[in-house]
Design a protein around this motif. Structure first.
Motif, mmCIF file in Angstrom:
data_model
loop_
_atom_site.group_PDB
_atom_site.id
_atom_site.type_symbol
_atom_site.label_atom_id
_atom_site.label_comp_id
_atom_site.label_asym_id
_atom_site.label_seq_id
_atom_site.Cartn_x
_atom_site.Cartn_y
_atom_site.Cartn_z
ATOM 1 N N THR A 89 22.061 -30.640 -26.204
ATOM 2 C CA THR A 89 20.870 -30.708 -25.971
ATOM 3 C C THR A 89 20.103 -32.094 -25.365
ATOM 4 O O THR A 89 19.313 -31.972 -24.525
ATOM 5 C CB THR A 89 20.046 -30.430 -27.376
ATOM 6 O OG1 THR A 89 20.018 -31.279 -28.240
ATOM 7 C CG2 THR A 89 20.517 -29.044 -27.946
ATOM 8 N N ASN A 106 6.639 -26.733 -25.226
ATOM 9 C CA ASN A 106 7.509 -25.669 -25.698
ATOM 10 C C ASN A 106 9.176 -26.067 -25.895
ATOM 11 O O ASN A 106 9.646 -25.599 -26.778
ATOM 12 C CB ASN A 106 7.405 -24.316 -24.810
ATOM 13 C CG ASN A 106 8.023 -23.313 -25.296
ATOM 14 O OD1 ASN A 106 9.097 -22.790 -24.742
ATOM 15 N ND2 ASN A 106 7.577 -22.628 -26.138
ATOM 16 N N PRO A 157 10.521 -28.062 -30.707
ATOM 17 C CA PRO A 157 11.400 -27.737 -31.666
ATOM 18 C C PRO A 157 12.268 -28.996 -32.092
ATOM 19 O O PRO A 157 12.686 -28.796 -33.289
ATOM 20 C CB PRO A 157 12.268 -26.495 -30.963
ATOM 21 C CG PRO A 157 11.110 -25.882 -29.894
ATOM 22 C CD PRO A 157 10.404 -27.259 -29.500
ATOM 23 N N PHE A 158 12.715 -29.782 -31.209
ATOM 24 C CA PHE A 158 13.487 -30.743 -31.495
ATOM 25 C C PHE A 158 12.929 -31.968 -32.234
ATOM 26 O O PHE A 158 13.504 -32.630 -32.923
ATOM 27 C CB PHE A 158 13.992 -31.435 -30.060
ATOM 28 C CG PHE A 158 14.906 -30.613 -29.469
ATOM 29 C CD1 PHE A 158 16.186 -30.495 -29.951
ATOM 30 C CD2 PHE A 158 14.398 -29.712 -28.367
ATOM 31 C CE1 PHE A 158 17.114 -29.456 -29.177
ATOM 32 C CE2 PHE A 158 15.438 -28.898 -27.892
ATOM 33 C CZ PHE A 158 16.540 -28.521 -28.095
ATOM 34 N N LEU A 213 13.603 -29.929 -35.861
ATOM 35 C CA LEU A 213 15.094 -29.921 -36.261
ATOM 36 C C LEU A 213 15.384 -30.893 -37.482
ATOM 37 O O LEU A 213 16.114 -30.475 -38.411
ATOM 38 C CB LEU A 213 15.953 -29.847 -34.975
ATOM 39 C CG LEU A 213 16.054 -28.562 -34.105
ATOM 40 C CD1 LEU A 213 16.640 -28.793 -32.669
ATOM 41 C CD2 LEU A 213 16.228 -27.293 -35.056
ATOM 42 N N TRP A 271 8.678 -23.356 -36.542
ATOM 43 C CA TRP A 271 8.090 -23.548 -35.179
ATOM 44 C C TRP A 271 7.282 -22.167 -34.907
ATOM 45 O O TRP A 271 7.786 -21.044 -35.201
ATOM 46 C CB TRP A 271 9.437 -23.630 -34.200
ATOM 47 C CG TRP A 271 8.741 -23.611 -32.850
ATOM 48 C CD1 TRP A 271 7.839 -24.372 -32.142
ATOM 49 C CD2 TRP A 271 9.623 -23.128 -31.756
ATOM 50 N NE1 TRP A 271 7.900 -24.183 -30.901
ATOM 51 C CE2 TRP A 271 8.845 -23.393 -30.540
ATOM 52 C CE3 TRP A 271 10.554 -22.052 -31.804
ATOM 53 C CZ2 TRP A 271 9.335 -22.997 -29.514
ATOM 54 C CZ3 TRP A 271 11.198 -21.723 -30.626
ATOM 55 C CH2 TRP A 271 10.516 -22.232 -29.271
ATOM 56 N N SER A 317 13.689 -19.636 -40.786
ATOM 57 C CA SER A 317 12.515 -19.700 -39.317
ATOM 58 C C SER A 317 11.731 -18.572 -39.520
ATOM 59 O O SER A 317 11.756 -17.551 -40.137
ATOM 60 C CB SER A 317 13.591 -19.606 -38.200
ATOM 61 O OG SER A 317 13.849 -18.332 -37.777
ATOM 62 N N LEU A 366 20.794 -21.943 -35.217
ATOM 63 C CA LEU A 366 19.296 -22.417 -34.695
ATOM 64 C C LEU A 366 19.477 -23.446 -33.515
ATOM 65 O O LEU A 366 18.723 -23.197 -32.405
ATOM 66 C CB LEU A 366 18.361 -23.127 -36.010
ATOM 67 C CG LEU A 366 17.206 -23.746 -35.630
ATOM 68 C CD1 LEU A 366 16.205 -22.845 -34.989
ATOM 69 C CD2 LEU A 366 16.899 -24.184 -36.848
ATOM 70 N N GLN A 410 18.076 -23.036 -29.393
ATOM 71 C CA GLN A 410 17.364 -24.090 -28.885
ATOM 72 C C GLN A 410 17.910 -24.728 -27.792
ATOM 73 O O GLN A 410 17.153 -25.055 -26.859
ATOM 74 C CB GLN A 410 16.959 -25.012 -30.035
ATOM 75 C CG GLN A 410 15.844 -24.737 -30.927
ATOM 76 C CD GLN A 410 14.780 -23.976 -30.589
ATOM 77 O OE1 GLN A 410 14.157 -24.363 -29.305
ATOM 78 N NE2 GLN A 410 14.452 -22.942 -30.925
ATOM 79 N N ARG A 411 19.344 -24.854 -27.870
ATOM 80 C CA ARG A 411 19.903 -25.338 -26.693
ATOM 81 C C ARG A 411 19.914 -24.369 -25.455
ATOM 82 O O ARG A 411 19.493 -24.973 -24.394
ATOM 83 C CB ARG A 411 21.608 -25.559 -26.794
ATOM 84 C CG ARG A 411 22.147 -26.117 -25.728
ATOM 85 C CD ARG A 411 23.802 -26.033 -26.294
ATOM 86 N NE ARG A 411 24.401 -24.724 -26.474
ATOM 87 C CZ ARG A 411 25.466 -24.636 -26.111
ATOM 88 N NH1 ARG A 411 26.340 -25.513 -25.826
ATOM 89 N NH2 ARG A 411 26.061 -23.123 -26.399
ATOM 90 N N HIS A 419 17.516 -22.143 -25.173
ATOM 91 C CA HIS A 419 16.122 -22.178 -24.877
ATOM 92 C C HIS A 419 15.635 -23.240 -23.937
ATOM 93 O O HIS A 419 15.014 -23.129 -22.911
ATOM 94 C CB HIS A 419 15.128 -22.114 -25.963
ATOM 95 C CG HIS A 419 13.598 -22.068 -25.796
ATOM 96 N ND1 HIS A 419 12.912 -23.315 -26.183
ATOM 97 C CD2 HIS A 419 12.892 -21.424 -25.602
ATOM 98 C CE1 HIS A 419 11.739 -23.265 -25.672
ATOM 99 N NE2 HIS A 419 11.269 -22.180 -25.438
ATOM 100 N N ALA A 420 16.265 -24.624 -24.214
ATOM 101 C CA ALA A 420 15.818 -25.515 -23.416
ATOM 102 C C ALA A 420 16.488 -25.482 -21.960
ATOM 103 O O ALA A 420 15.832 -25.747 -20.997
ATOM 104 C CB ALA A 420 16.048 -26.734 -24.114
#
Length: 171
Positions: free
Chosen positions: A20, A56, A60-61, A64, A75, A124, A134, A138-139, A141-142
């Motif tokens: 990430t 966005n 999230p980071f 975390l 989130w 979540s 999770l 997120q990885r 998603h980014a």
């Protein structure tokens, strides 16, 4: 199945977290040269601006590390519009993202050994999952939004090149 999606084998949280950092770094590289006007233009991603997508991707980071400690990941992407309104300049957008990336990087460095050996449960808004699931989400998603950013930047470059009216013999 977590969140209605079949579980797949994941890498350790330590490896996912390091991945990430590379994605967030690439995002920052992409937005650093942009003006506020460019960051506010609607994109093909449901008309969302790059400023909105930056919030966005990065918010999230920010959450975390607390999720790791408390087991709660609250989130709510619907609040991104309010968060982005505080970012009134290109510098503030970049500063927001860079600050989160730096804090996340320090946290990842400090927790690397724990991330390799522990995988706490996280609650979540979409259900209960493990931290690694999770983090993997997120990885993904980014990276998904990074691909959109790359496409937008490529399109902007092509527009600039065509507007330059370069002579045909340049190509």
């Amino acid at each position: 199945a977590a969140l209605g999606v079949p579980a797949r084998p994941t890498l350790t949280s330590s490896r996912l977290a390091r991945d990430t950092l590379a994605v967030l770094d690439a995002w920052l590289t992409g937005i650093r040269p942009l003006t506020l006007e460019a960051l506010l233009e609607p994109t093909p991603s449901r008309g969302r601006s790059l400023r909105n997508l930056t919030v966005n991707v990065f918010h999230p980071f920010e959450l975390l590390p607390t999720a790791w400690a408390t087991g709660d990941f609250p989130w709510d992407p619907d609040e991104d519009a309010a968060r982005e309104q505080t970012l009134a300049t290109a510098e503030s957008v970049i500063g927001y993202a860079a600050g989160i990336q730096a804090s996340w990087g320090v946290w990842v460095d400090r927790r690397s050994a724990e991330l390799s050996h522990s995988d706490p449960p996280i609650v979540s808004p979409r259900g209960e999952i493990t931290f690694s699931v999770l983090l993997d989400a997120q990885r993904w998603h980014a990276a998904f939004h990074l691909r959109q950013l790359d496409t937008i930047l490529d399109t902007r470059l092509l527009t600039v090149l065509t507007e330059l009216a370069l002579p045909a013999d340049v190509f």
